[in-house]
Design a protein around this motif. Structure first.
Motif, PDB file in Angstrom:
ATOM      1  N   GLU A 140       0.835  -1.215   0.000  1.00  0.00           N
ATOM      2  CA  GLU A 140       0.000   0.000   0.000  1.00  0.00           C
ATOM      3  C   GLU A 140       0.864   1.256   0.000  1.00  0.00           C
ATOM      4  O   GLU A 140       0.597   2.210  -0.747  1.00  0.00           O
ATOM      5  N   THR A 154       2.465   1.915  -3.442  1.00  0.00           N
ATOM      6  CA  THR A 154       1.655   2.071  -4.660  1.00  0.00           C
ATOM      7  C   THR A 154       0.522   3.084  -4.549  1.00  0.00           C
ATOM      8  O   THR A 154       0.136   3.681  -5.559  1.00  0.00           O
ATOM      9  N   GLU A 155      -0.037   3.291  -3.375  1.00  0.00           N
ATOM     10  CA  GLU A 155      -1.253   4.106  -3.293  1.00  0.00           C
ATOM     11  C   GLU A 155      -0.951   5.595  -3.407  1.00  0.00           C
ATOM     12  O   GLU A 155       0.007   6.104  -2.805  1.00  0.00           O
ATOM     13  N   SER A 156      -1.794   6.291  -4.141  1.00  0.00           N
ATOM     14  CA  SER A 156      -1.573   7.714  -4.433  1.00  0.00           C
ATOM     15  C   SER A 156      -1.757   8.604  -3.204  1.00  0.00           C
ATOM     16  O   SER A 156      -1.221   9.713  -3.163  1.00  0.00           O
ATOM     17  N   LYS A 157      -2.486   8.149  -2.189  1.00  0.00           N
ATOM     18  CA  LYS A 157      -2.739   8.999  -1.034  1.00  0.00           C
ATOM     19  C   LYS A 157      -1.470   9.298  -0.230  1.00  0.00           C
ATOM     20  O   LYS A 157      -1.467  10.198   0.600  1.00  0.00           O
ATOM     21  N   TYR A 158      -0.413   8.549  -0.497  1.00  0.00           N
ATOM     22  CA  TYR A 158       0.852   8.794   0.206  1.00  0.00           C
ATOM     23  C   TYR A 158       1.798   9.676  -0.601  1.00  0.00           C
ATOM     24  O   TYR A 158       2.938   9.911  -0.187  1.00  0.00           O
ATOM     25  N   ALA A 159       1.354  10.187  -1.726  1.00  0.00           N
ATOM     26  CA  ALA A 159       2.243  10.955  -2.606  1.00  0.00           C
ATOM     27  C   ALA A 159       2.783  12.208  -1.930  1.00  0.00           C
ATOM     28  O   ALA A 159       3.929  12.608  -2.170  1.00  0.00           O
ATOM     29  N   ASP A 160       1.974  12.839  -1.080  1.00  0.00           N
ATOM     30  CA  ASP A 160       2.418  14.070  -0.417  1.00  0.00           C
ATOM     31  C   ASP A 160       3.591  13.837   0.531  1.00  0.00           C
ATOM     32  O   ASP A 160       4.254  14.793   0.936  1.00  0.00           O
ATOM     33  N   GLU A 173       6.268  11.986  -0.168  1.00  0.00           N
ATOM     34  CA  GLU A 173       7.446  11.493  -0.894  1.00  0.00           C
ATOM     35  C   GLU A 173       8.698  12.331  -0.653  1.00  0.00           C
ATOM     36  O   GLU A 173       9.808  11.813  -0.743  1.00  0.00           O
ATOM     37  N   ARG A 187      10.579   4.945  -2.988  1.00  0.00           N
ATOM     38  CA  ARG A 187       9.519   5.939  -3.168  1.00  0.00           C
ATOM     39  C   ARG A 187       9.695   7.138  -2.238  1.00  0.00           C
ATOM     40  O   ARG A 187       9.415   8.277  -2.623  1.00  0.00           O
TER      41      ARG A 187
END
Length: 391
Positions: free
Chosen positions: A283, A286-292, A294, A318
Motif C-alpha cells: 500500500e 503504490t497508493e496515491s494517497k501517500y504521494a504528499d 514522498e 519511493r
C-alpha cells in the motif's frame, strides 16, 4: 528597538541518523532574511546553539556562517549556552567575538553584567542566564544549600534585579531583556528535549522573572506564551516526529519608551516536512494517497501479516527521506492484558503466539524445536521435584 527571539538551534543534530546540517544552514539563512526584512536590531538566542558539547568542525562552520549572515543583515547577536552546549567551549573567545557584535554569555560571573545597547528611547540592558546545573553553580552563586533549578534561578535573578535597580536609578529610561535556558512551569515539552534534571526538580515558576520587560526563553521546542512578556520561541526545525504538527517560528519583539510594545510571530519556512504513514508495504509503495509524503522525512508503520524483507530499502525507492520503520501485525494491536491473553492456553500455544507477535508465524522446523525445548524443560522440572521429595 526590534529584537528577534530564536532559540534551540541544535546545530549538528541528526534526525534518526540523518545529517541535518544542510537544513540547519537553510533555516539560519531564513532567520538572517527576516532580520533584513524587518529591520531587526538584535537577535537573542537563549541556549542550545549546538547539539553537543563538542560539535563537529562542520557544525561549527554552519553555526559561524549563520552568525555571519545575521550580522551582515544588520543585527547584533546576544546568546547564552544551554544544557546541550559546552559553556566553556561556546564562551571561548567571547571578548573577541563581542567586538564583532556577537555577545556570548556562558559564565555565572556574567549574569549580573548585561550587554548594553541603545535606541532612540535610551539604553536596553540584555541579561543572560545560561543553563545552570545546581550541583556545579550553587557555590559560585553563593547559595551552597541550593538543590533545585528554582533555587539557582532565584539566586541568578537576584543578581539581575540588583544590577537593573542600580541602572534604572541612574537612568529611568533603561529597559531590560532577559535570556534564560530553563523549563518554566506551564511550558509543554516535546520528545526531542533532553531532561535538565533528575528527580523532577527542573521546573521554575514564571514569577521568578518578574521585573523584566521581556524574557526570551530557550529549552522547549514549540513556540509558547507563558505570559505576555515571558515566551519560548521554540526551535527553528522539528527534531522529532512528535513535533510534526508544530509550525516553527521566531518572535519579533518591539520595545518602546515604556518597555514591551508588541510581539509578532514570524513563521519560518518548512525546510522538509515530517510524515507518519501506516499500511502494508504494498500500500505504501503504490497508493496515491501517500504521494504528499514522498519528499518528507517519513516514519512508517507496516501492518503486513509477515515482516517484509528489506522493507526500508524498498520504502526509500519511493520515499527517499524515510528514516524510521516499525512493523506491527494488525492483531498485535489488541488491548488485552498479558494474563488475559495467555489464560487457558498451553505452553506451546503461548510460545507460538509469542514468536508470531514479534516476528512472523514459526516454520515447522521451529515448531519442532520449541516442542523439544518445552519437553526438556518439563523433564528437568520433574527431576527437580523428585529430588526434593526424596531429600
Amino acid at each position: 528597538m526590534k529584537i528577534l527571539h530564536t532559540s534551540d538551534w541544535h546545530i549538528g543534530r541528526t534526525f534518526h541518523g540523518v545529517d541535518l546540517l544542510a537544513d540547519q544552514a537553510s533555516v539560519l539563512g531564513s532567520i538572517a532574511d527576516s532580520v533584513r526584512e524587518h529591520g531587526v536590531d538584535v537577535v537573542v538566542v537563549p541556549g542550545d546553539i549546538y547539539d553537543r558539547s563538542i560539535p563537529s568542525s562542520d557544525a561549527v562552520t554552519v553555526c559561524n556562517r549563520g552568525f555571519e549572515a545575521i550580522r551582515a543583515a544588520g543585527a547584533v547577536i546576544v546568546a547564552t549556552s544551554g544544557n546541550h552546549d559546552s559553556a566553556v567551549r561556546l564562551g571561548a573567545g567571547a571578548s573577541f567575538a563581542a567586538a564583532g557584535g556577537l555577545h556570548l554569555i556562558t559564565r555565572v560571573g556574567q549574569i549580573g553584567t548585561p550587554v548594553m545597547l541603545s535606541d532612540q528611547f535610551g539604553p536596553v540592558a540584555f541579561y543572560g542566564i545560561p543553563y545552570l546545573e545546581p550541583e556545579i553553580t550553587r557555590v559560585e552563586l553563593d547559595v551552597p544549600r541550593a538543590r533545585t533549578h528554582s533555587d539557582i534561578l532565584g539566586a541568578a535573578m537576584s543578581r539581575v534585579r540588583r544590577d537593573l535597580a542600580e541602572r534604572t536609578a541612574t537612568d529611568p529610561s533603561t529597559r531590560s531583556v532577559l535570556l534564560a535556558h530553563a523549563f518554566v512551569v506551564g511550558g509543554e515539552a516535546s520528545e526531542s528535549e533532553r531532561s535538565i534534571s533528575v528527580g523532577g526538580v527542573e521546573t521554575v515558576a514564571v514569577g521568578e522573572f518578574a521585573g523584566v520587560d521581556y524574557v526570551a526563553l530557550g529549552h522547549l521546542h514549540s513556540p509558547q506564551m507563558l505570559s505576555e512578556s515571558v515566551r519560548y520561541s521554540g526551535s527553528p526545525l522539528p527534531y522529532s516526529f512528535g513535533e510534526r504538527s508544530h509550525r516553527k517560528a521566531a518572535l519579533l519583539i518591539e520595545l518602546d519608551a515604556a518597555g514591551l510594545s508588541s510581539v509578532q510571530r514570524l513563521d519560518l519556512p518548512v525546510i522538509r516536512g515530517l510524515s507518519q504513514v501506516t499500511g502494508t508495504l504494498e500500500e505504501l509503495l503504490t497508493e496515491s494517497k501517500y504521494a504528499d509524503s514522498e519528499q518528507c522525512y517519513v516514519s512508517a508503520l507496516l501492518t503486513d501479516p509477515v515482516r517484509p524483507v528489506d522493507a526500508m530499502r524498498q520504502l526509500q525507492a519511493r520515499f527517499p527521506f524515510a528514516v524510521h520503520l516499525e512493523w506491527q501485525r494488525p492483531e498485535g494491536q489488541s488491548d488485552l492484558k498479558y494474563r488475559d491473553a495467555v489464560r487457558g492456553r498451553t505452553d506451546m500455544e503461548i510460545a507460538r503466539g509469542f514468536v508470531s507477535a514479534v516476528r512472523s508465524d514459526p516454520s515447522e522446523r521451529e515448531v519442532t524445536l520449541m516442542a523439544e525445548a518445552l519437553s526438556a524443560a518439563a523433564r528437568a522440572e520433574e527431576s527437580t521435584v523428585e529430588l526434593s521429595e526424596t531429600a
